[in-house]
Design an enzyme around this catalytic site. Structure first.
Site, mmCIF file in Angstrom:
data_model
loop_
_atom_site.group_PDB
_atom_site.id
_atom_site.type_symbol
_atom_site.label_atom_id
_atom_site.label_comp_id
_atom_site.label_asym_id
_atom_site.label_seq_id
_atom_site.Cartn_x
_atom_site.Cartn_y
_atom_site.Cartn_z
ATOM 1 N N GLY A 124 0.767 -0.726 -0.018
ATOM 2 C CA GLY A 124 0.286 0.140 0.403
ATOM 3 C C GLY A 124 0.925 1.241 0.330
ATOM 4 O O GLY A 124 2.120 1.219 -0.006
ATOM 5 N N HIS A 125 0.312 1.955 0.037
ATOM 6 C CA HIS A 125 0.939 3.877 -0.591
ATOM 7 C C HIS A 125 1.582 3.992 0.972
ATOM 8 O O HIS A 125 0.909 3.506 1.696
ATOM 9 C CB HIS A 125 0.221 4.789 -0.599
ATOM 10 N N ASN A 126 2.706 4.764 0.870
ATOM 11 C CA ASN A 126 3.567 4.983 2.318
ATOM 12 C C ASN A 126 4.115 3.984 2.494
ATOM 13 O O ASN A 126 4.084 4.511 4.300
ATOM 14 C CB ASN A 126 2.633 6.601 2.785
#
Length: 358
Positions: free
Chosen positions: A236-238
């Site tokens: 997922g993002h970050n």
């Protein structure tokens, strides 16, 4: 390559007869030929070792006496075997240059030694460094960087502004830097939150087939040097993944989680978002990770498979667990009340009388 030459190239001690036999393939113990070499990594394979027809076997010192052929003795047979495979079965790199069907933007900077395969698209501002191999049907979107000696096997998509390190291997269908799963509610509708960050892959990273690494919503998603990501994995993002961590197939890492160095994540593990996982943490298969782990070690969850009839009975009892817990608590309270109300036993009274007499 002669057995003796292989031993020298991988730093192995050569024992037994057959140093001058020519080896031309690697093979399994039970499918070996008179010109083949195999390896043994554990004692459970002793029956296959004793019966093998291989010309040579890579193994540890304690197993050498069991081999009926030449032995290449090392401390780590699996690693030594990997090096032998590279020696006997070298991969042929494609020729440098562009396939006529590739579409390459005028502003792209491509090193002369790089190879661009059929039907590739290289967008504006892309930088492709020395020795890079871009296989067929790959798309490199604008302002991305592909580091030296990196290989995109086929049908890989590198989204805008992604940074790919050196000697990275991206398998077919991998997607690096797509917009992450971010939405906001507007009444009953979902509105996409633009994901304006990027992905940064370190050196010597490997990403398996049909795996996705989302760009940061703001900032970066960071995959550290030496990280190995299997097939069908979602990052997922970050998310931040520390150096030399390995993840097996079908696992998922939710946004903004930070995973330390030298961790292992087995198959089908689910990791919730915004967690902190320390270095040297190891999750076994199908673990459900819903909290942070600050201490190194091995962690497990999930219910192993059992006979269907037993599972159905267990599921039926799950619905009554809360009621059973309340009943058990009431019984414990009643037992405590009975113990408090019960007169002291005869031995207790005898000891009291003896004390008074003394």
């Amino acid at each position: 390559m002669l057995v003796s030459e292989l031993a020298t190239r991988i730093g192995a001690e050569l024992l037994g007869q057959g140093a001058d036999i020519e080896i031309d393939e690697v093979c399994a113990l039970d499918e070996a030929s008179a010109a083949g070499i195999s390896f043994v990594s554990a004692r459970k394979y002793l029956p296959a070792l004793r019966a093998t027809r291989a010309a040579a076997v890579i193994l540890t010192p304690e197993l050498a006496a069991e081999a009926p052929c030449a032995c290449l003795v090392v401390d780590n047979p699996t690693l030594a075997f990997a090096r032998v495979v590279e020696l006997l079965h070298p991969r042929r790199p494609p020729p440098a240059g562009w396939h006529p069907s590739a579409v390459v933007a005028a502003s792209a900077q491509i090193h002369p030694s790089a190879s661009i395969g059929a039907l590739c698209v290289i967008e504006e501002g892309v930088v492709i460094e020395a020795g890079v191999e871009i296989g067929p049907h790959c798309v490199i979107q604008r302002d991305s960087l592909i580091g030296e000696q990196t290989r995109l096997v086929a049908a890989v998509t590198v989204c805008a502004r992604s940074l790919i390190g050196k000697r990275v291997l991206l398998h077919p269908g991998a997607v690096i830097g797509r917009e992450g799963f971010g939405f906001a509610r507007d009444g009953e509708r979902w509105i996409r939150i633009p994901q304006i960050g990027r992905v940064r892959l370190g050196d010597d990273v490997e990403v398996g087939s049909n795996s996705a690494v989302d760009r940061g919503a703001i900032g970066e998603t960071v995959i550290g040097d030496g990280v190995k990501i299997d097939n069908l994995i979602q990052i997922g993002h970050n998310v931040e993944v520390g150096e030399n961590t390995a993840m097996a197939a079908c696992s998922g890492i939710s946004g903004s989680t930070r995973i330390g160095k030298n961790c292992t994540i087995a198959g089908a593990v689910g990791v919730a978002g915004h967690l902190e996982i320390a270095d040297d943490v190891h999750f076994t298969g199908m673990a459900m990770v819903t909290r942070s782990f600050e201490q190194a070690g091995a962690y497990s969850s999930g219910i192993p498979a059992m006979p269907s009839a037993d599972w159905r009975r267990s599921v039926a009892r799950f619905r009554h667990l809360d009621e059973m817990a309340r009943r058990l608590r009431r019984l414990e309270e009643q037992v405590t009340e009975l113990q408090d109300a019960q007169p002291r036993s005869s031995p207790e009274r005898w000891r009291e009388n003896s004390d008074k007499t003394a």
